[in-house]
Design an enzyme around this catalytic site. Sequence first.
Site, PDB file in Angstrom:
ATOM      1  N   LYS A   1      60.346  26.896  20.456  1.00 37.13           N
ATOM      2  CA  LYS A   1      59.189  26.227  21.038  1.00 37.13           C
ATOM      3  C   LYS A   1      58.010  27.190  21.056  1.00 37.13           C
ATOM      4  O   LYS A   1      58.079  28.257  21.671  1.00 37.13           O
ATOM      5  CB  LYS A   1      59.535  25.770  22.457  1.00 37.13           C
ATOM      6  CG  LYS A   1      58.343  25.166  23.189  1.00 37.13           C
ATOM      7  CD  LYS A   1      58.744  24.522  24.496  1.00 37.13           C
ATOM      8  CE  LYS A   1      57.521  24.063  25.253  1.00 37.13           C
ATOM      9  NZ  LYS A   1      57.852  23.385  26.509  1.00 37.13           N
TER      10      LYS A   1
ATOM     11  N   SER B   1      52.275  15.740  21.847  1.00 36.20           N
ATOM     12  CA  SER B   1      51.135  14.944  22.318  1.00 36.20           C
ATOM     13  C   SER B   1      49.885  15.130  21.461  1.00 36.20           C
ATOM     14  O   SER B   1      49.228  14.163  21.088  1.00 36.20           O
ATOM     15  CB  SER B   1      50.846  15.301  23.777  1.00 36.20           C
ATOM     16  OG  SER B   1      50.607  16.693  23.920  1.00 36.20           O
TER      17      SER B   1
ATOM     18  N   CYS C   1      57.716  23.174  35.151  1.00 37.54           N
ATOM     19  CA  CYS C   1      56.244  23.202  35.171  1.00 37.54           C
ATOM     20  C   CYS C   1      55.610  21.938  35.731  1.00 37.54           C
ATOM     21  O   CYS C   1      54.511  21.988  36.280  1.00 37.54           O
ATOM     22  CB  CYS C   1      55.678  23.521  33.789  1.00 37.54           C
ATOM     23  SG  CYS C   1      56.093  22.320  32.527  1.00 37.54           S
TER      24      CYS C   1
ATOM     25  N   LYS D   1      59.474  22.672  17.984  1.00 40.56           N
ATOM     26  CA  LYS D   1      58.350  22.009  18.638  1.00 40.56           C
ATOM     27  C   LYS D   1      57.119  22.890  18.584  1.00 40.56           C
ATOM     28  O   LYS D   1      57.247  24.072  18.910  1.00 40.56           O
ATOM     29  CB  LYS D   1      58.749  21.753  20.091  1.00 40.56           C
ATOM     30  CG  LYS D   1      57.666  21.198  20.955  1.00 40.56           C
ATOM     31  CD  LYS D   1      58.190  20.977  22.342  1.00 40.56           C
ATOM     32  CE  LYS D   1      57.030  20.525  23.188  1.00 40.56           C
ATOM     33  NZ  LYS D   1      57.107  20.973  24.533  1.00 40.56           N
TER      34      LYS D   1
END
Length: 323
Positions: A196, A275, A123, A249
């Site tokens: 994820k 993040s 990505c 995650k």
Amino acid sequence: MSDFYRGRRLRRSVGLRELVRETELRPQDLVQPYFVVEHDDPGAQLPIPSMPGQFQLGLQALQERVAKARDHGLRAVILFGIPDHKDEVGSQAYAAEGIIQQAVRRLKKAFPELIVITDLCLCEYTSHGHCGVIRNEYVQNDPTLELLARTGVAQAEAGADMLAPSDMMDGRVGAIRAALDESGYPELPILSYAVKYASAFYGPFRDAAQSTPAFGDRKTYQMDSANLREGSREARADIAEGADMLMVKPALPYLDVLSRLRQECDLPLAAYHVSGEYSLIKAAGEKGWIDEQQVVLESLTGIKRAGADIILTYFTEMVLKEL
Ligand code: PBG
């Protein structure tokens, strides 16, 4: 004599509390993520506005930053690349001179003992920002596997210590494992982003890596945040395909998933404190609404308590200074 439990007996002093402490955060548990940018100025250090204290780093700046963190005990990093040229098939992900391959070679030369993990995904390298090949506005699973396998081999050739596929294509761990074995890297471990979720907590990362999808979202490949049992299925599939470690995650909103995996499997587990989790704490800390340092230690300890062996967190540099 009282007939109730006196839990306070073992909390009466620092010494007693330390004696009975069940979970400990250790320097060797932490992995610092870095964003490496292909830039004319290798000393470039470009601030990421939504992630105060984090930067897009040129190759030289990366090396200098790692050198400083090494003085505080940094043992492991995970690298994300931002190429100067993106295309439909993310060719800079698997180019021999791609930015991540350059960064790995440079870091391993300067710091042979440092553990260099590479994020393995398309990505950041595709013009459309999706994690695979697109046909009819849909990410194609099987054609993507071949490109992921090529990327894995390119990262192996550059000298990475561990590969971390984060794309969420089905079958990718097996495809990467087979390609590594055929290319002479049977002992290179894979840390699979097995569980994820499609998460809004990745927002700041996508600013940092310039990888926001140009259309649609990632919900046809990343998991629905409402699902717990599905996490177990993903984990079992990746174990069967040869993963050496598994990751959950994001971290804090998914501690139940982590805890369940800890019960169900005996591979080492990683959690990615992502993040958005970083930015929330930073923003409240900057406003003086929370004690940033304490909130960070409490959060990371909670992630370990839930079952993580290692934690990928943007707070690694900061915590190492304190430990
Ligand atoms: C690449 C990748 C992402 C993250 C790690 N690897 C972004 C995404 O899936 O959109 C997110 C990390 C973070 O938010 O800190 N696929």
